[in-house]
Design a protein around this motif. Sequence first.
Motif, mmCIF file in Angstrom:
data_model
loop_
_atom_site.group_PDB
_atom_site.id
_atom_site.type_symbol
_atom_site.label_atom_id
_atom_site.label_comp_id
_atom_site.label_asym_id
_atom_site.label_seq_id
_atom_site.Cartn_x
_atom_site.Cartn_y
_atom_site.Cartn_z
ATOM 1 N N HIS A 178 0.838 -1.202 0.000
ATOM 2 C CA HIS A 178 0.000 0.000 0.000
ATOM 3 C C HIS A 178 0.870 1.248 0.000
ATOM 4 O O HIS A 178 0.590 2.220 -0.741
ATOM 5 N N LEU A 179 1.935 1.236 0.797
ATOM 6 C CA LEU A 179 2.851 2.376 0.824
ATOM 7 C C LEU A 179 3.601 2.510 -0.496
ATOM 8 O O LEU A 179 3.788 3.617 -1.014
ATOM 9 N N LEU A 180 4.018 1.384 -1.058
ATOM 10 C CA LEU A 180 4.702 1.406 -2.355
ATOM 11 C C LEU A 180 3.794 1.968 -3.447
ATOM 12 O O LEU A 180 4.235 2.734 -4.317
ATOM 13 N N ALA A 181 2.506 1.582 -3.396
ATOM 14 C CA ALA A 181 1.554 2.036 -4.410
ATOM 15 C C ALA A 181 1.345 3.542 -4.354
ATOM 16 O O ALA A 181 0.909 4.152 -5.347
ATOM 17 N N HIS A 182 1.650 4.152 -3.203
ATOM 18 C CA HIS A 182 1.500 5.598 -3.074
ATOM 19 C C HIS A 182 2.829 6.331 -3.303
ATOM 20 O O HIS A 182 2.964 7.509 -2.930
ATOM 21 N N GLY A 183 3.785 5.631 -3.922
ATOM 22 C CA GLY A 183 4.994 6.298 -4.379
ATOM 23 C C GLY A 183 6.195 6.215 -3.467
ATOM 24 O O GLY A 183 7.250 6.793 -3.775
ATOM 25 N N HIS A 184 6.096 5.503 -2.358
ATOM 26 C CA HIS A 184 7.212 5.449 -1.410
ATOM 27 C C HIS A 184 8.208 4.368 -1.809
ATOM 28 O O HIS A 184 7.827 3.268 -2.223
ATOM 29 N N GLU A 334 -1.870 6.939 3.062
ATOM 30 C CA GLU A 334 -2.106 7.467 1.725
ATOM 31 C C GLU A 334 -1.375 8.784 1.480
ATOM 32 O O GLU A 334 -1.571 9.441 0.455
ATOM 33 N N ILE A 335 -0.533 9.180 2.446
ATOM 34 C CA ILE A 335 0.259 10.396 2.271
ATOM 35 C C ILE A 335 1.369 10.112 1.262
ATOM 36 O O ILE A 335 2.174 9.194 1.454
ATOM 37 N N ALA A 336 1.417 10.852 0.191
ATOM 38 C CA ALA A 336 2.423 10.628 -0.856
ATOM 39 C C ALA A 336 3.724 11.330 -0.498
ATOM 40 O O ALA A 336 3.735 12.294 0.290
ATOM 41 N N PRO A 337 4.844 10.856 -1.041
ATOM 42 C CA PRO A 337 6.114 11.574 -0.827
ATOM 43 C C PRO A 337 6.011 12.993 -1.382
ATOM 44 O O PRO A 337 5.280 13.249 -2.347
ATOM 45 N N THR A 338 6.744 13.903 -0.779
ATOM 46 C CA THR A 338 6.761 15.277 -1.286
ATOM 47 C C THR A 338 7.524 15.321 -2.610
ATOM 48 O O THR A 338 8.235 14.377 -2.971
ATOM 49 N N ALA A 339 7.365 16.418 -3.325
ATOM 50 C CA ALA A 339 8.078 16.580 -4.601
ATOM 51 C C ALA A 339 9.585 16.472 -4.391
ATOM 52 O O ALA A 339 10.308 15.865 -5.197
ATOM 53 N N ALA A 340 10.070 17.033 -3.288
ATOM 54 C CA ALA A 340 11.504 16.968 -2.991
ATOM 55 C C ALA A 340 11.935 15.530 -2.728
ATOM 56 O O ALA A 340 13.004 15.090 -3.158
ATOM 57 N N ASP A 341 11.077 14.787 -2.006
ATOM 58 C CA ASP A 341 11.380 13.388 -1.722
ATOM 59 C C ASP A 341 11.446 12.588 -3.012
ATOM 60 O O ASP A 341 12.341 11.776 -3.216
ATOM 61 N N ARG A 342 10.470 12.805 -3.885
ATOM 62 C CA ARG A 342 10.442 12.059 -5.155
ATOM 63 C C ARG A 342 11.657 12.391 -6.013
ATOM 64 O O ARG A 342 12.233 11.523 -6.671
ATOM 65 N N LYS A 343 12.095 13.640 -5.973
ATOM 66 C CA LYS A 343 13.251 14.040 -6.749
ATOM 67 C C LYS A 343 14.518 13.355 -6.236
ATOM 68 O O LYS A 343 15.348 12.889 -7.016
ATOM 69 N N SER A 344 14.630 13.283 -4.891
ATOM 70 C CA SER A 344 15.820 12.639 -4.317
ATOM 71 C C SER A 344 15.838 11.148 -4.596
ATOM 72 O O SER A 344 16.888 10.531 -4.752
ATOM 73 N N LEU A 345 14.653 10.537 -4.711
ATOM 74 C CA LEU A 345 14.569 9.095 -4.960
ATOM 75 C C LEU A 345 15.001 8.765 -6.384
ATOM 76 O O LEU A 345 15.507 7.682 -6.660
ATOM 77 N N THR A 346 14.790 9.695 -7.304
ATOM 78 C CA THR A 346 15.129 9.432 -8.698
ATOM 79 C C THR A 346 16.489 9.999 -9.090
ATOM 80 O O THR A 346 16.934 9.819 -10.216
#
Length: 347
Positions: A178-184, A334-346
């Motif tokens: 569930h957490l993975l499905a929300h982008g984590h 259901e809280i999605a990663p922030t834009a900054a978090d998503r940027k650091s992940l990629t």
Amino acid sequence: MERASRLPTMRDVARQAGVSVMTVSRVVNGEPGVLPDTAARVELAIRAIGYQRNDMARNLRRGATGTQTVGLLVDDLANPFFAALARAVEDQARLRGSLVLIASSGDDLRREREAVQAFCARRVDGLILVPVAGSHRFLRAALDRGTKVVCVDRPADQLRVDTVAVDNRDGAMRATGHLLAHGHRRIGYLGDRPEIWTVKQRFTGFCDALAAAGLTPDPNLIRHGLRTREDAAAAVARLMAAQDPPTAVFTSNDLMSVGALGGLGPSAGRIAMVGFDDFALADRMTPAVTVVAQDPAALGATAAQLLFARIDGDTSAPRDLVLLTRLLVRGSGEIAPTAADRKSLTA
């Protein structure tokens, strides 16, 4: 001269009420054939002198082998999960006219053995155990004497008896998925002692979900051996203070969840979390806590029903009953990663 400490007997009741011992026996055992006025006189005498029926002696006189008592051993009765389980066992026992003796092991094998020995010394008809990690061969002697044993929440090592549990691995997989499905992708894990069967199953499910997403568990995000809310609060605080903190957390039981919420503090509204086990007020928090819920009352009731069936003579092969869990989606998971978090992940 009789000692003042002598317990009142049926003969004393008969003398007080002015009736025969046989009449007292009929009233005490609920047998017919006593006039209402006479029965009322006997009841008044019983209350006046404080007479109590000795069920063990009564059973011995009748040639009965049971004591109408069962022992229940849980990890920690102060934990709401085990308290609910114990209440369900008591409710089933009450329907049978049986008494439940309850003890906590504290997840300590020596304390577990001491409690089991104490139960068996009182000739309980059966035992319901939440087993501690470690060998349970010591219970074979009790089984050979005819004591029935049912395990609940987890199986006992080296002991083949009826067991009632939930699908912990599947529940943890769904929570993590569930957490993975929300982008984590950086998901922290807070767990109790890894040798505990339920904890081991939940950690395996956590790892399985990550592997299915092509991820490898990061040891820097994993915390084992947490026994209290305070342990969990300190662990999550350290995780969040790290240079590369997780964007989500999976907590392996209700104590971990409550502790994590305290440790997250103001970050609780922006860090996603899914916990295993529901807990009081989880649905009233902001955000409300998404959990994998199991039903401790169903576990306790099912274990008690199996035990009483064994006591009544069921000799079928031992059964492993697996109850289902439910993912209760409430907001925190259901809280999605922030834009900054998503940027650091990629990056």
